[in-house]
Design an enzyme around this catalytic site. Structure first.
Site, PDB file in Angstrom:
ATOM      1  CG  ASN A 250      94.731  18.098  47.187  1.00 12.95           C
ATOM      2  OD1 ASN A 250      94.027  17.368  46.526  1.00 12.95           O
ATOM      3  ND2 ASN A 250      95.617  18.899  46.632  1.00 12.95           N
ATOM      4  N   GLY A 251      94.924  21.511  48.051  1.00 12.62           N
ATOM      5  CA  GLY A 251      94.256  22.645  47.428  1.00 12.62           C
ATOM      6  C   GLY A 251      94.969  23.932  47.753  1.00 12.62           C
TER       7      GLY A 251
ATOM      8  CB  CYS B 163      98.991  18.326  48.735  1.00 16.26           C
ATOM      9  SG  CYS B 163      99.992  19.821  48.821  1.00 16.26           S
TER      10      CYS B 163
ATOM     11  N   GLY C 164     102.639  15.114  45.423  1.00 11.53           N
ATOM     12  CA  GLY C 164     103.464  15.997  46.231  1.00 11.53           C
ATOM     13  C   GLY C 164     104.746  15.314  46.630  1.00 11.53           C
TER      14      GLY C 164
ATOM     15  CE1 TYR D  48     102.230  16.181  34.356  1.00  9.31           C
ATOM     16  CE2 TYR D  48     101.304  17.463  36.160  1.00  9.31           C
ATOM     17  CZ  TYR D  48     102.381  16.847  35.562  1.00  9.31           C
ATOM     18  OH  TYR D  48     103.609  16.902  36.153  1.00  9.31           O
TER      19      TYR D  48
END
Length: 518
Positions: free
Chosen positions: A124-125, A23, A50, A274
């Site tokens: 995020n995570g 995210c 996201g 990436y």
């Protein structure tokens, strides 16, 4: 809400699911500025992280207003909505689900009332001790006499983030900052957080610093964001990274910092491969430079006689440039992409479906015909996209097709914020490199070595998480039955042992399911 994700790289082939992104989070404290618009553009820069839902929470000093919905940032917000979100501080989030389903209830920022006000939080995570945290939330509610406190009764939101928000909101005797200093040391897994109450903006990062989080300075305020590219788009100057194990707070008195855990850096190497934008800098190293260097080292390790080096747009472009520079083989674009096609939500007819990848890419026959090609991409997951691509290039007249991959074979799932395919679907788990090459229809295939990939980042190997490539997880994982993307949704799960002797879990999904399916 139907949507297109604007992504091209691994979403080239209908039904092909590549590694789904982590995210994106953004927070700003800037009195006198249009903080909702700053957050909107910050999230716009982080859209690649996201694409399922987006949200913004704004505080005017006395109350917090949250607006969120399913879809892309540009679909969720318009001028009218942003104009109604007035205040001096905001947090925003762009979500891809790694724990909990992709539903409105799990969109972020999450919101909770506290004893003294309220909290809005973006994450995020991915947490690994959600079972333990859900029990803590239940005990917290029982202590307060709330028998139907979240996760004891019916669960609407089912994300690890919702659990964390409940814990941070649950102490009636402590400030949010004091509560965070007690709660965060108990949280395991990957978390880069932005959250706020009515008066203060907070940011925190897990002790391993697996997901990126950076601090920036505005002329009249402060910004925190997942990537430096989001600072650039709002005109903030980069100050530093939020340290692993650090909690920062920004209010009318300025910025202060506290440490809730010892730093044990293990940044995600896949961010360099990436996930992150190429114009982002992580731990002092530019992502684009790392990807170009991976291409150079790939050419050193696995040279080939060829006429043209070409990328799989756009994920393979920097590495293809590096491969061409190192090998001396000319670089060229053998494929033209349709820049306006994201994920189509019109069901194609059978005839169009057979065209598959051509919805988004079409070969330049005059460039390809009769040439020996080196095709560079960042990773292979299932192999469907590369298989279709090789077939297309051969149909366009390529004499030879040599595939080169700028990351090692992906063999293990991620429990820290990336949603890979299952182990059964990861092509590198069942086949040798030569067998994969044959499956793709390529004349040859080679992956960069782990050491060469790591060296390209310039970050010491012991400070990077490489688990998706080597299975060495930097955080101890709980029992299989206590993991799962839908753990908090009450989905019945069955434990068994797979062919490798690894306990397997059925009924889950996403990254967690990947490890436990042979």
């Amino acid at each position: 809400m139907p949507r297109g994700d604007g992504r091209l790289n691994h979403d080239l082939f209908p039904g092909e699911k590549g590694p789904q992104d982590a995210c994106g989070v953004f927070g700003v404290w800037a009195p006198g500025e249009e903080v909702a618009k700053l957050t909107y553009f910050g999230l716009y820069a982080l859209q690649h992280r996201g694409t399922e839902s987006a949200g913004i929470a704004v505080s005017n000093g006395s109350q917090i207003l949250v607006f969120k919905d399913m879809g892309l940032v540009s679909q969720v917000f318009d001028e009218t909505t942003l104009g109604s979100l007035r205040g001096h501080m905001a947090v925003g989030h762009a979500r891809y689900s790694t724990t909990g389903s992709s539903v409105w209830e799990n969109a972020q920022p999450t919101f909770r009332a506290t004893a003294t006000g309220s909290i809005a939080l973006g994450h995020n995570g991915n947490l690994t001790n959600t079972g333990e945290l859900s029990r803590l939330v239940a005990e917290q509610g029982a202590d307060r006499g709330e028998l139907n406190y979240p996760y004891q009764g019916r669960i609407e939101a089912s994300s690890d983030t919702d659990l964390l928000t409940s814990l941070l909101a649950g102490s009636p005797d402590l400030s949010l900052e004091q509560t965070a200093m007690q709660v965060l040391p108990e949280v395991k897994g990957a978390f880069s957080l932005v959250f706020m109450d009515e008066t203060t903006l907070y940011a925190a990062r897990d002790p391993q610093g697996i997901r990126p989080l950076v601090l920036g300075r505005l002329e009249r305020g402060w910004v925190v964001a997942s990537e430096t590219a989001a600072l650039d788009i709002v005109g903030a100057s980069f100050i530093r990274e939020i340290e692993p194990g650090e909690l920062i707070a920004v209010d009318e008195h300025g910025l202060r910092t506290r440490r809730f855990a010892e730093a044990k850096p293990k940044g995600c190497v896949f961010e360099y491969v990436y996930l992150a934008r190429p114009d982002t800098t992580i731990a002092g190293r530019g992502v684009y430079a790392s990807r170009v260097e991976m291409g150079r080292r790939l050419a050193q390790e696995f040279p080939v006689d060829a006429d043209l080096v070409m990328p799989t747009p756009e994920s393979g472009t920097p590495a293809a440039i590096g491969y061409a520079e190192q090998s001396g083989i000319p670089y060229g674009n053998g494929l033209v992409k349709n820049s306006y096609v994201g994920r189509t939500f019109i069901q194609p007819s059978q005839t169009i479906r057979q065209l598959g990848i051509r919805l988004k890419l079409n070969p330049l026959r005059e460039v390809i015909q009769g040439k020996r090609l080196v095709v560079v991409d960042d990773s292979i997951v299932r192999g469907n996209t590369q298989r279709a691509l090789v077939r297309m290039l051969r149909e366009a007249g390529a004499a030879e097709v040599h595939v080169r991959i700028s990351s090692p074979p992906v063999k293990w799932p991620c429990f820290f914020g990336i949603d890979f395919a299952t182990r059964a679907e990861l092509i590198a788990n069942g086949l040798s490199v030569d067998e994969i090459a044959k499956s793709l229809g390529a004349d040859s295939l080679a992956y960069i070595s782990i050491d060469a990939m790591v060296e390209a980042t310039t970050i010491p190997k012991d400070r990077l998480c490489r688990a998706c490539f080597d299975g060495e997880y930097p955080i101890e994982l709980p029992d299989p039955e206590r993991l799962g993307k839908h753990l908090l949704e009450g989905i019945e799960q069955t434990v068994r042992t797979d062919v490798d002797g690894v306990q397997a879990l059925l009924g889950g999904g996403g990254a967690e399911d990947a490890l436990r399916r042979p």
